[in-house]
Design an enzyme around this catalytic site. Structure first.
Site, PDB file in Angstrom:
ATOM      1  N   SER A   1      34.551  40.325  33.700  1.00 63.37           N
ATOM      2  CA  SER A   1      34.928  39.300  34.681  1.00 63.37           C
ATOM      3  C   SER A   1      33.733  38.461  35.111  1.00 63.37           C
ATOM      4  O   SER A   1      32.583  38.947  35.098  1.00 63.37           O
ATOM      5  CB  SER A   1      35.528  39.989  35.913  1.00 63.37           C
ATOM      6  OG  SER A   1      35.667  39.073  36.975  1.00 63.37           O
TER       7      SER A   1
ATOM      8  N   TYR B   1      34.096  45.686  42.542  1.00 64.05           N
ATOM      9  CA  TYR B   1      34.871  45.343  41.340  1.00 64.05           C
ATOM     10  C   TYR B   1      33.953  44.706  40.286  1.00 64.05           C
ATOM     11  O   TYR B   1      33.910  45.136  39.131  1.00 64.05           O
ATOM     12  CB  TYR B   1      36.021  44.410  41.732  1.00 64.05           C
ATOM     13  CG  TYR B   1      36.648  43.673  40.585  1.00 64.05           C
ATOM     14  CD1 TYR B   1      37.411  44.341  39.634  1.00 64.05           C
ATOM     15  CD2 TYR B   1      36.480  42.289  40.444  1.00 64.05           C
ATOM     16  CE1 TYR B   1      37.975  43.658  38.562  1.00 64.05           C
ATOM     17  CE2 TYR B   1      37.044  41.600  39.395  1.00 64.05           C
ATOM     18  CZ  TYR B   1      37.794  42.287  38.452  1.00 64.05           C
ATOM     19  OH  TYR B   1      38.343  41.605  37.398  1.00 64.05           O
TER      20      TYR B   1
END
Ligand code: 15L
Length: 280
Positions: free
Chosen positions: A114, A139
């Site tokens: 990501s 995350y």
């Protein structure tokens, strides 16, 4: 788009938005898919696909699911910013299970990394794929860890990995930031096909963004090895979205947007970008 892989492909996170889209798109290519997720698969099963509900924490089940697979397209795990304890199981331990399965099966991993692994780079920068990780939360940190795990398994065990640093993959961009970071579903599907079908890839990074005029943030990745180039663009949304900004200076300053401002407690932000002055 291309021929189907010789062996089945394990697709984790199959019940999420990207998983459902890819399950459909890859099945339409004639791929044999093993789908898995911790939540039930909400759609009718595509042709040549099976679904097993599993927790990424359960290493034995992951090994069993990967048996005979030639590739693992790993989208599973927590996909937004969450407290550390929630990220730990699926994204840290779970990733180890994925790589152990890949090692045992001599399978390639296509890892949904990501932009949040580098989210604290400033939007005024243009960063190459081998830039420093600057995660913008737990995350993003788990995605940086995933890429490092892939490097470990490549150098030590020869497990191939493609890391797709996905920007914002939604049906349509929804704010000004995504005029840069948006990745259309068809562009992502074509990229995953190339990541699996390209004969030898080694261990490489590709930025996952469409051909957006505002995409000045990311450069110098390894898409040429795959023969992939995005075909779609967020540009036609510029008229309606250019003014759709948050008003939050942290969110608007950094590439990771709202993930950066979430739980931000630093007070004054550093005056210069990390790349220019690491000591701030
Ligand atoms: C991501 O990695 C998230 O999974 C997704 O929910 C979006 O927030 C996206 O990044 C983004 O940065 O827009």
């Amino acid at each position: 788009m291309s021929d189907a892989p010789a062996k089945p492909v394990l697709l984790t996170g199959a019940s999420g938005n990207l998983g459902r889209m890819l399950a459909k798109a890859l099945a339409a290519e004639g791929w044999t898919l093993r789908l898995t997720d911790i939540t039930p698969f909400p759609d009718p099963l595509p042709a040549d696909a099976s679904f097993v509900r599993a927790d990424l924490n359960d290493g034995v089940t992951i090994l069993r699911l990967a048996e005979g697979c030639g590739a693992i397209v790993h989208l599973g795990g927590v996909s937004v910013e969450r407290p550390f304890e929630e990220v730990l199981g699926p994204n840290i331990r779970g990733l180890y299970h994925i790589y152990e399965a890949a090692r045992r099966e001599h399978a390639r991993v296509v890892f949904a990394s990501s932009n949040h692994s580098v989210g604290f780079h400033e939007r005024t920068e243009t960063i190459p794929a081998d830039t420093q990780f600057l995660p913008d939360g737990f995350y993003g940190l788990s995605k940086a860890y995933g890429e490092l795990m892939g490097r470990l398994y490549w150098f030590k065990h020869g497990v191939e990995s493609m890391f797709i640093r996905i920007g914002s993959s939604l049906p349509e961009p929804v704010n000004a930031r995504m005029l840069a970071s948006w990745l259309s579903y068809p562009d992502l599907a074509r990229l995953v096909v190339r990541c699996v079908m390209t004969e030898k890839v080694g261990c490489r990074v590709v930025w996952g963004a469409s051909d957006n005029a505002r995409m000045t943030w990311w450069r110098d990745d390894e898409r040429d090895v795959l023969g992939w180039a995005p075909r779609d663009s967020a540009d036609s949304f510029a008229g309606q979205l250019a003014g759709k900004v948050s008003g939050d200076p942290i969110e608007e300053r950094y590439m990771g947007g709202g993930f950066c401002s979430l739980d931000y407690s630093r007070g004054e932000p550093p005056p210069e970008s990390f790349s220019r002055k690491a000591s701030d």
